[in-house]
Design a protein around this motif. Structure first.
Motif, PDB file in Angstrom:
ATOM      1  N   PHE A 280     -18.209-115.410 -46.477  1.00  0.00           N
ATOM      2  CA  PHE A 280     -17.864-114.795 -47.718  1.00  0.00           C
ATOM      3  C   PHE A 280     -19.082-114.857 -48.849  1.00  0.00           C
ATOM      4  O   PHE A 280     -19.179-114.055 -49.715  1.00  0.00           O
ATOM      5  CB  PHE A 280     -16.512-115.437 -48.512  1.00  0.00           C
ATOM      6  N   ASP A 281     -19.525-116.072 -48.999  1.00  0.00           N
ATOM      7  CA  ASP A 281     -20.736-116.377 -49.874  1.00  0.00           C
ATOM      8  C   ASP A 281     -21.722-115.665 -49.694  1.00  0.00           C
ATOM      9  O   ASP A 281     -22.701-115.140 -50.245  1.00  0.00           O
ATOM     10  CB  ASP A 281     -21.025-118.151 -49.828  1.00  0.00           C
ATOM     11  N   ALA A 282     -22.123-115.427 -48.323  1.00  0.00           N
ATOM     12  CA  ALA A 282     -23.377-114.698 -47.835  1.00  0.00           C
ATOM     13  C   ALA A 282     -23.167-113.016 -47.783  1.00  0.00           C
ATOM     14  O   ALA A 282     -24.455-112.554 -48.010  1.00  0.00           O
ATOM     15  CB  ALA A 282     -23.953-115.278 -46.504  1.00  0.00           C
ATOM     16  N   LEU A 283     -22.062-112.756 -47.596  1.00  0.00           N
ATOM     17  CA  LEU A 283     -21.888-111.276 -47.593  1.00  0.00           C
ATOM     18  C   LEU A 283     -22.488-110.578 -48.679  1.00  0.00           C
ATOM     19  O   LEU A 283     -23.086-109.372 -48.400  1.00  0.00           O
ATOM     20  CB  LEU A 283     -20.309-111.007 -47.632  1.00  0.00           C
ATOM     21  N   PRO A 284     -22.270-110.814 -50.029  1.00  0.00           N
ATOM     22  CA  PRO A 284     -22.836-109.912 -50.896  1.00  0.00           C
ATOM     23  C   PRO A 284     -24.524-109.869 -50.987  1.00  0.00           C
ATOM     24  O   PRO A 284     -24.942-108.857 -50.927  1.00  0.00           O
ATOM     25  CB  PRO A 284     -22.571-110.693 -52.516  1.00  0.00           C
ATOM     26  N   ARG A 285     -24.971-110.916 -50.341  1.00  0.00           N
ATOM     27  CA  ARG A 285     -26.443-110.675 -50.152  1.00  0.00           C
ATOM     28  C   ARG A 285     -26.982-110.105 -49.034  1.00  0.00           C
ATOM     29  O   ARG A 285     -27.740-109.181 -48.861  1.00  0.00           O
ATOM     30  CB  ARG A 285     -27.159-112.308 -49.932  1.00  0.00           C
TER      31      ARG A 285
ATOM     32  N   ILE B 298      -8.802-120.875 -43.967  1.00  0.00           N
ATOM     33  CA  ILE B 298      -8.661-122.171 -43.438  1.00  0.00           C
ATOM     34  C   ILE B 298     -10.179-122.331 -42.633  1.00  0.00           C
ATOM     35  O   ILE B 298     -10.632-123.320 -42.283  1.00  0.00           O
ATOM     36  CB  ILE B 298      -7.466-122.509 -42.456  1.00  0.00           C
ATOM     37  N   SER B 299     -10.810-121.243 -42.278  1.00  0.00           N
ATOM     38  CA  SER B 299     -12.008-121.380 -41.671  1.00  0.00           C
ATOM     39  C   SER B 299     -13.168-121.605 -42.361  1.00  0.00           C
ATOM     40  O   SER B 299     -13.602-120.758 -43.344  1.00  0.00           O
ATOM     41  CB  SER B 299     -12.253-119.949 -40.856  1.00  0.00           C
ATOM     42  N   PRO B 300     -14.026-122.645 -42.256  1.00  0.00           N
ATOM     43  CA  PRO B 300     -15.025-122.920 -43.161  1.00  0.00           C
ATOM     44  C   PRO B 300     -16.163-121.875 -42.858  1.00  0.00           C
ATOM     45  O   PRO B 300     -17.074-121.578 -43.991  1.00  0.00           O
ATOM     46  CB  PRO B 300     -15.546-124.251 -42.615  1.00  0.00           C
ATOM     47  N   TYR B 301     -16.281-121.200 -41.690  1.00  0.00           N
ATOM     48  CA  TYR B 301     -17.155-120.394 -41.390  1.00  0.00           C
ATOM     49  C   TYR B 301     -16.947-118.951 -42.080  1.00  0.00           C
ATOM     50  O   TYR B 301     -17.894-118.321 -42.677  1.00  0.00           O
ATOM     51  CB  TYR B 301     -17.304-120.004 -39.953  1.00  0.00           C
ATOM     52  N   ALA B 302     -15.589-118.803 -42.281  1.00  0.00           N
ATOM     53  CA  ALA B 302     -15.277-117.816 -43.358  1.00  0.00           C
ATOM     54  C   ALA B 302     -15.719-117.755 -44.752  1.00  0.00           C
ATOM     55  O   ALA B 302     -16.108-117.078 -45.320  1.00  0.00           O
ATOM     56  CB  ALA B 302     -13.826-117.434 -43.221  1.00  0.00           C
TER      57      ALA B 302
END
Length: 216
Positions: free
Chosen positions: A20-25, A12-16
């Motif tokens: 999630f998108d930024a984590l692999p980088r 539910i968290s947009p920051y999550a």
């Protein structure tokens, strides 16, 4: 030694979603494993006597502007759902039901995030939920007691570790909160000596200067 980063997440968290998108980088080239543990953010907030940003109207408006701006910078699709906040329990139970230990893989997490944050649709629409469940092929019954027990256990575990919001990343018992903590998390994984010094360890010694109100 290979470290494990536990990502405590409520979809539910947009920051999550941003995290999630930024984590692999952020973790590229780092020898670590990421484990995803869904938690009920509302339960975490209640435990700490906190309110979610969407429950405070001016903060709600700012949060939505902020995440839309950040997503634009990341090149990430992020559309506000038709209703927000909403009760994410069904989606969280589906997430834990995709794995016997309640730890969905990255592909399942991505599908859940996109279900909420792409297209601006109703997250709890019955037909959409049914299609998502068919796609994820859960190995447990999302409506059964085992999935509920796993979600409760993940949430209690997170609270016990000091997690107070999502996204939170825990490694070696240290909590890193928020999408903007990813550079800090990477520095720790790379062995930055700052994390063994007083600026990490001594902050809890600062005296709290306001009266402590009893919790109901």
């Amino acid at each position: 030694m290979r470290k494990t980063v536990t990502f405590y997440v409520d979809f539910i968290s947009p920051y999550a979603w941003l995290a999630f998108d930024a984590l692999p980088r952020a973790l590229q080239g780092s020898a670590c494993e990421v484990v995803y543990r869904p938690v009920l953010l509302g339960g975490v907030l209640r435990h700490h006597g906190n309110r979610g940003p969407a429950e405070i109207p001016p903060k709600r408006d700012w949060t939505y502007r902020h995440v839309l701006w950040l997503a634009r910078g990341q090149g990430l699709a992020l559309d506000l759902p038709a209703r927000q906040p909403f009760n994410p329990l069904q989606l969280l139970l589906l997430a834990v039901a995709t794995h016997p230990q309640g730890t969905p893989d990255a592909a399942a997490c991505e599908a859940l995030f996109r279900h909420i944050w792409e297209g601006g649709r109703e997250p709890l629409e019955a037909a959409r939920l049914e299609a998502l469940e068919q796609r994820l092929s859960p190995v447990l019954d999302p409506r059964g007691p085992e999935a509920r027990a796993l979600l409760r256990a993940h949430t209690a575990e997170a609270i016990g570790l000091g997690v107070f919001g999502t996204p939170s990343f825990v490694v070696d018992g240290r909590v890193f909160w928020g999408a903007d903590s990813l550079p800090m998390l990477r520095a720790y994984l790379d062995g930055d000596p700052w994390f063994n010094g007083p600026q990490w360890h001594d902050v809890g010694q600062v005296t709290y200067g306001l009266p402590v109100e009893p919790r109901n």
